[in-house]
Scaffold this active site. Structure first.
Site, PDB file in Angstrom:
ATOM      1  N   LYS A  55      -4.324  -8.034  13.647  1.00  0.00           N
ATOM      2  CA  LYS A  55      -3.514  -7.736  14.812  1.00  0.00           C
ATOM      3  C   LYS A  55      -2.629  -6.511  14.577  1.00  0.00           C
ATOM      4  O   LYS A  55      -2.114  -5.912  15.527  1.00  0.00           O
ATOM      5  CB  LYS A  55      -2.591  -8.930  15.111  1.00  0.00           C
ATOM      6  CG  LYS A  55      -3.310 -10.225  15.332  1.00  0.00           C
ATOM      7  CD  LYS A  55      -2.290 -11.375  15.351  1.00  0.00           C
ATOM      8  CE  LYS A  55      -2.991 -12.700  15.295  1.00  0.00           C
ATOM      9  NZ  LYS A  55      -2.065 -13.809  15.028  1.00  0.00           N
ATOM     10  N   GLY A  56      -2.425  -6.170  13.323  1.00  0.00           N
ATOM     11  CA  GLY A  56      -1.434  -5.143  12.969  1.00  0.00           C
ATOM     12  C   GLY A  56      -1.591  -3.811  13.684  1.00  0.00           C
ATOM     13  O   GLY A  56      -0.604  -3.182  14.043  1.00  0.00           O
ATOM     14  N   ASP A  96      -2.568  -0.033   2.195  1.00  0.00           N
ATOM     15  CA  ASP A  96      -1.695  -0.427   1.097  1.00  0.00           C
ATOM     16  C   ASP A  96      -2.514  -0.390  -0.199  1.00  0.00           C
ATOM     17  O   ASP A  96      -2.666   0.661  -0.806  1.00  0.00           O
ATOM     18  CB  ASP A  96      -1.156  -1.821   1.438  1.00  0.00           C
ATOM     19  CG  ASP A  96      -0.142  -2.341   0.445  1.00  0.00           C
ATOM     20  OD1 ASP A  96       0.433  -1.532  -0.282  1.00  0.00           O
ATOM     21  OD2 ASP A  96       0.070  -3.572   0.391  1.00  0.00           O
ATOM     22  N   ARG A 139       6.350  -7.893  15.105  1.00  0.00           N
ATOM     23  CA  ARG A 139       5.349  -6.947  15.609  1.00  0.00           C
ATOM     24  C   ARG A 139       5.864  -6.197  16.824  1.00  0.00           C
ATOM     25  O   ARG A 139       5.443  -5.078  17.094  1.00  0.00           O
ATOM     26  CB  ARG A 139       4.063  -7.694  16.006  1.00  0.00           C
ATOM     27  CG  ARG A 139       3.314  -8.326  14.849  1.00  0.00           C
ATOM     28  CD  ARG A 139       1.930  -8.733  15.316  1.00  0.00           C
ATOM     29  NE  ARG A 139       1.279  -9.689  14.433  1.00  0.00           N
ATOM     30  CZ  ARG A 139       0.598  -9.366  13.335  1.00  0.00           C
ATOM     31  NH1 ARG A 139       0.502  -8.111  12.970  1.00  0.00           N
ATOM     32  NH2 ARG A 139       0.016 -10.301  12.605  1.00  0.00           N
TER      33      ARG A 139
END
Ligand code: IMP
Ligand code: MG
Length: 195
Positions: A48-49, A108, A170
């Site tokens: 969802k990020g 990341d 979010r």
């Protein structure tokens, strides 16, 4: 949401403000429009990020793009990568012969995207590029470079503009470093919400 909204009480420092994000997203959209002239790329949103970034970015691209969504987890509720990439929702259409742009919130360790990039190449994509909002190079575990990125961030846990901690923050319009006491309280919180 105002910059003094309640949620900002959990933020140690705002790193990137909404105006800076909007400018960078516009520049990236222009760059993709130029680089993919005459093509119709498939833009794959890694849910969802990347969702907030994705819908803003798409509207800055002047090409006949198509939208696809994938749900991938590598984290669970914590702040450290497990290295296990699990596909929980796959694409709707075949991407063989297509130009694919994977749209991610943050690179990341790089484990998620190197896994996905390899998978898309194996599926016969004509090209696979990575567009990420944030790049956190300090924690990279595999040799992976984003083809497009908006900002580099330090080795800290950041939230907002789609990025979460345990599904929260979010909807913060800016990007900020989460106070460490928030995730240090996690085990206590999980115990309370487990049942
Ligand atoms: P990677 O596989 O380690 O590159 O992790 C990528 C995923 O980890 C991202 O799509 C995010 O969901 C999550 N992630 C990594 N760093 C952060 C962070 O600082 N804040 C929020 N989510 C993060
Ligand atoms: Mg996440």
């Amino acid at each position: 949401m105002e910059a003094n909204a309640k949620m900002y009480g959990d933020i140690q420092e705002v790193l990137i403000r909404r105006e800076e994000i909007a400018n960078a997203v516009k520049m990236l959209g222009d760059m993709i429009t130029r680089d993919y002239e005459g093509k119709a790329p498939v833009m794959v949103c890694i849910l969802k990020g990347a969702s907030v970034f994705y819908v803003d970015l798409l509207r800055e691209i002047d090409l006949p793009v198509t939208m696809e969504f994938m749900i991938v987890s590598s984290y669970g509720k914590g702040v450290a990568s497990t290295g296990n990439v699990r596909i929980r929702k796959d694409l709707d259409y075949d991407i063989s012969g297509r130009d694919v742009i994977l749209v991610e919130d943050i690179v990341d360790t790089g484990l998620t995207l190197s896994f996905l990039k390899k998978m898309f190449i194996e599926r016969g994509a004509q090209s696979v590029k990575i567009a990420t909002l944030l790049d956190k190079p300090a924690r990279r575990k595999v040799d992976l470079k984003a083809d497009y990125y908006c900002f580099t961030v330090p080795d800290a846990f950041v939230v907002g503009y789609g990025l979460d901690y345990a599904e929260r923050y979010r909807n913060l319009p800016d990007i900020g470093i989460l106070k460490s006491e928030i995730y240090e309280k996690r085990s206590e919180l999980e115990l309370k919400t487990a049942f």
